[in-house]
Design an enzyme around this catalytic site. Structure first.
Site, PDB file in Angstrom:
ATOM      1  N   GLY A  35      20.192 122.128 118.312  1.00 23.41           N
ATOM      2  CA  GLY A  35      21.048 122.960 119.151  1.00 23.41           C
ATOM      3  C   GLY A  35      21.127 122.512 120.592  1.00 23.41           C
ATOM      4  N   CYS A 244      43.590 133.201  96.778  1.00 25.46           N
ATOM      5  CA  CYS A 244      44.417 132.000  96.942  1.00 25.46           C
ATOM      6  C   CYS A 244      45.592 132.084  95.961  1.00 25.46           C
ATOM      7  CB  CYS A 244      43.585 130.748  96.683  1.00 25.46           C
ATOM      8  SG  CYS A 244      44.569 129.243  96.661  1.00 25.46           S
ATOM      9  N   CYS A 247      45.106 128.759  93.422  1.00 23.25           N
ATOM     10  CA  CYS A 247      43.993 128.637  92.484  1.00 23.25           C
ATOM     11  C   CYS A 247      43.303 129.967  92.205  1.00 23.25           C
ATOM     12  CB  CYS A 247      42.975 127.611  92.987  1.00 23.25           C
ATOM     13  SG  CYS A 247      41.925 128.226  94.311  1.00 23.25           S
ATOM     14  N   CYS A 269      44.038 128.160  99.819  1.00 20.74           N
ATOM     15  CA  CYS A 269      42.745 127.679 100.300  1.00 20.74           C
ATOM     16  C   CYS A 269      42.984 126.648 101.392  1.00 20.74           C
ATOM     17  CB  CYS A 269      41.978 126.969  99.177  1.00 20.74           C
ATOM     18  SG  CYS A 269      41.469 128.045  97.865  1.00 20.74           S
ATOM     19  N   CYS A 275      40.484 123.595  96.280  1.00 18.41           N
ATOM     20  CA  CYS A 275      41.600 124.229  95.587  1.00 18.41           C
ATOM     21  C   CYS A 275      42.066 123.345  94.420  1.00 18.41           C
ATOM     22  CB  CYS A 275      42.739 124.439  96.584  1.00 18.41           C
ATOM     23  SG  CYS A 275      43.984 125.601  96.033  1.00 18.41           S
TER      24      CYS A 275
END
Lengths: 291, 266
Positions: A35, A244, A247, A269, A275
Site C-alpha cells: 500500500g 447480463c 449470458c 457483463c 461473458c
C-alpha cells in the site's frame, strides 16, 4: 547487457535493462510495504499519459519470454487501449497473448478486476491515473506524505461524510479507498467498488503503476484490504440491479449499453472473457443467442 | 473591575501546576530576531493576551508555541511534557486533541470545499469517530453553540458571512474539547458589531469550558474583555507583563504607555 529475446531494434519488452532493474526495485519495495507509494523514475513511453504508461512500464519490467499476457480495458479485451497495449508487447517482447483470464500469467488492466478468480502465480497490473487517495482533499504533496507517515487518515472519512451529507449514502462508486493491513490507505485505481472485495485476500500479486505521477505500489498475495466506511453506513459492493442480457450472469459487474434512441438499453457483463465463457457453456440471457 | 471575581481567583489560585510553561523561547530569522527570551506560565482556565504592534514578534511567538514553527532556543512544557522533544506524531496528536488554533482568516482554518458539518466533524474523525449519526449530531450541537442555525449544517463555508465563518472555525476547533486554545487576531477583519458578538460568544465559551487561551491581538479592547493577564511585546521582546487591567490602567514601560494612549477614544 544480455540481448536475450531482443526483437529487432528493441530490447526485450521495449525498456532497457537498467530501467527494468530500477522498476523491479520499486516493485519489490512496494511488495515489502503493501500500500505504500514508491517513487520511481517513470520513463517516456510511446503513448500519451493517461493511456497506461505506468501499467505498461510495470508490465515491461515483469514480463519474461515465457509469459502469456492478457490486457483488458474496462473489462474488455477488444477496446482500443487493450488492443494497442497488447500489440505493443507482442511487437516489443514477442510474448504469447491470450484473452482467457485462466491462461494468462500477467494481466494488465484498466479499471476492472476480472470476474474469474485469480490464482497464485498470476500478476495483475493496474493502470493508475492518480495514486494519492488524499489528493482531492489535500493538494499539497508534502502534506499528504506526512499524513501517510503519521497515519492521519481522518480526512478520508471527511470525504465519505460529505457523500452521505449530500447524497444520503456513500456516493463514491469507483476508486473507493481501502486500508491495507491496518496501515496505509490506498487508492485501488478507478475500479468500481464492486471489485473492492476482490482486492482483499487475492492469491495473485497485484501491482499498481502510475506513469505521470511516478509512483508504484503493490499488494502481495493474500493481503487484507478493507474498504473504509462508517459504522452506521457500511460499505456495500454495488452493481446495476440486473442480470447480463447476453449470458444471464447475476453476479458480474455490468455495463449499460443504449441500443436505440427510444430509450431502450441492455446490460452486459463488462468482463468480455467471462461473458463469452459463460455463453460457450450454454448460458443465455434476455437478448443473447445460444452460442 | 472584573479582576477579583471569585471564579477568577479560583482559576488562578486553584490549580498549582501551570498548564503551559515557557522558558527563554527564542526564534531568529537569520540575523533578525523573531522573538527573544520569552518566558511565562499559563495556568488552567487562564486567558493570556499578547499585544504589540505589527512586527513585534507576537505571531512568531504564537506559531512557535503551537508548533507551526520550530523555536531555536528555549523550553516549552505542556502539562509537564517537553513539547519540543516530542516526536512529531505525538505533537500532531496533541494539536488535534488537546490544542486548538483559531486563525485570523477563517479561510486558513477551514476547508472551504467541505460542508460546515464536515468541517466540525473533521477533528472527531481524525481521532477515530466512525459513526456518521453521532458525528453529525455533535456537529449540529456545536453549530448551535456558536449560533449557527442547524439547517446550515450542509452548506459550505463559502456561503457563510465572515462572522459566521469565524464562528464555524471556533466550533471546528472546540469540538474535541481542547484544553489550550491559540487565537491569532480572532476578531480581525470583522466589523465592530460582529466583533462584539464574537467576543461575547468567546467569553462565554472560555468561561463555560474552562479553557486556557493565548490570544494574540493588536486590539486592546479585545484583551480588556477577554484576557486575565497581558504581555506587551516590542521588537521581539516582552517589555511588560501583568494583570490586564493593571497593565492597561497603569502602564509602566514607555512603549506600553504609548500603546495605551494611542487608542482612539470615541
Amino acid at each position: 547487457m544480455s540481448d536475450l529475446g531482443s526483437q529487432g531494434d528493441y530490447t526485450f519488452a521495449y525498456l532497457d535493462e537498467q530501467t527494468k532493474r530500477m522498476i523491479r526495485r520499486a516493485i519489490l519495495k512496494g511488495i515489502a510495504i503493501p500500500g505504500y507509494q514508491v517513487p520511481f523514475a517513470s520513463r517516456e513511453m510511446p503513448m500519451p499519459y493517461g493511456w497506461g504508461t505506468g501499467g505498461v512500464q510495470v508490465t515491461a519490467a515483469c514480463l519474461t519470454p515465457e509469459d502469456r499476457l492478457k490486457v483488458i480495458d474496462q473489462g474488455a479485451d477488444d477496446t482500443t487501449n487493450a488492443v494497442s497495449i497488447r500489440r505493443f508487447f507482442q511487437r516489443t517482447a514477442g510474448v504469447a497473448v491470450t484473452e482467457a483470464t485462466t491462461e494468462a500469467t500477467v494481466i494488465q488492466t484498466r479499471h476492472r478486476i476480472p470476474e474469474t478468480p485469480l490464482r497464485e502465480g498470476q500478476v495483475l497490473v493496474y493502470q493508475v491515473p492518480i495514486p494519492e487517495p488524499l489528493r482531492f482533499l489535500e493538494p499539497r504533496e508534502t502534506e499528504t506524505r506526512k499524513m501517510h507517515e503519521l497515519e492521519e487518515y481522518g480526512l478520508m472519512h471527511v470525504k465519505l461524510y460529505e457523500d452521505i451529507a449530500r447524497h444520503g449514502q456513500i456516493a463514491t462508486s469507483y476508486a473507493y479507498p481501502v486500508k491495507i493491513e491496518g496501515r496505509y490507505v490506498m487508492d485501488p485505481s478507478p475500479i468500481p467498488k464492486f471489485d473492492n472485495p476482490k482486492l482483499s485476500g487475492n492469491p495473485a500479486i497485484q501491482l499498481f503503476g502510475a506513469g505521470r505521477e511516478q509512483r508504484i505500489y503493490a499488494l502481495p498475495p493474500w493481503t487484507e484490504a478493507v474498504s473504509l466506511d462508517f459504522e452506521d453506513h457500511p460499505f456495500t459492493a454495488s452493481k446495476a440491479p440486473h442480470d447480463c442480457d447476453l449470458c444471464g450472469a447475476r453476479d458480474s459487474y455490468l455495463d449499460e449499453v443504449i441500443t436505440d434512441d427510444a430509450g431502450r438499453r441492455m446490460f452486459v457483463c463488462s468482463d468480455t472473457d467471462f461473458c463469452a465463457g459463460r455463453r460457450a457453456k450454454g448460458h443465455t440471457g434476455r437478448l443473447g443467442d445460444p452460442a | 473591575m472584573t479582576l477579583h471575581t471569585p471564579e477568577f481567583s479560583q482559576k488562578i489560585h486553584g490549580p498549582d501546576q501551570p498548564l503551559l510553561k515557557v522558558e527563554g523561547l527564542t526564534k531568529r530569522y537569520g540575523s533578525r530576531i523573531g522573538c527573544a527570551d520569552v518566558s511565562f506560565d499559563l495556568y488552567p482556565g487562564e486567558v493570556l493576551g499578547i499585544v504589540g504592534e505589527s512586527g513585534s514578534g507576537k505571531s512568531t511567538l504564537l506559531s512557535c508555541l503551537a508548533g507551526h514553527q520550530r523555536a531555536d532556543l528555549g523550553r516549552i512544557a505542556y502539562d509537564g511534557r517537553d513539547v519540543l522533544a516530542m516526536s512529531e506524531t505525538d505533537r500532531r496528536r496533541l494539536s488535534r486533541t488537546d490544542w486548538a488554533y483559531v486563525h485570523q482568516n477563517p479561510r486558513d482554518g477551514l476547508r472551504m470545499g467541505v460542508s460546515a458539518g464536515g468541517n466540525v466533524g473533521e477533528r472527531l474523525m481524525a481521532v477515530g469517530a466512525r459513526h456518521y449519526g453521532q458525528i453529525r449530531g455533535k456537529a449540529v450541537d456545536w453549530l448551535g453553540r456558536v449560533e449557527i442555525a442547524a439547517d446550515r449544517v450542509d452548506d459550505r463555508p463559502s456561503a457563510f458571512s465572515g462572522g459566521m465563518q469565524q464562528r464555524l472555525q471556533i466550533a471546528r476547533n472546540l469540538v474535541t474539547s481542547p484544553r489550550l486554545v491559540f487565537m491569532d487576531e480572532p476578531t480581525g477583519g470583522l466589523d465592530v458589531s460582529v466583533q462584539a458578538r464574537l467576543l461575547d460568544l468567546l467569553r462565554g465559551l472560555v468561561r463555560d469550558l474552562g479553557l486556557s487561551v493565548i490570544i494574540v491581538t493588536h486590539d486592546l479592547a479585545v484583551v480588556r474583555l477577554l484576557a486575565h493577564r497581558l504581555m506587551v511585546m516590542k521588537s521581539g521582546r516582552v517589555v511588560e507583563q501583568g494583570l490586564t487591567d493593571q497593565v492597561l490602567d497603569d502602564p509602566q514601560h514607555a512603549y506600553t504607555q504609548l500603546l495605551v494612549s494611542s487608542v482612539l477614544q470615541v
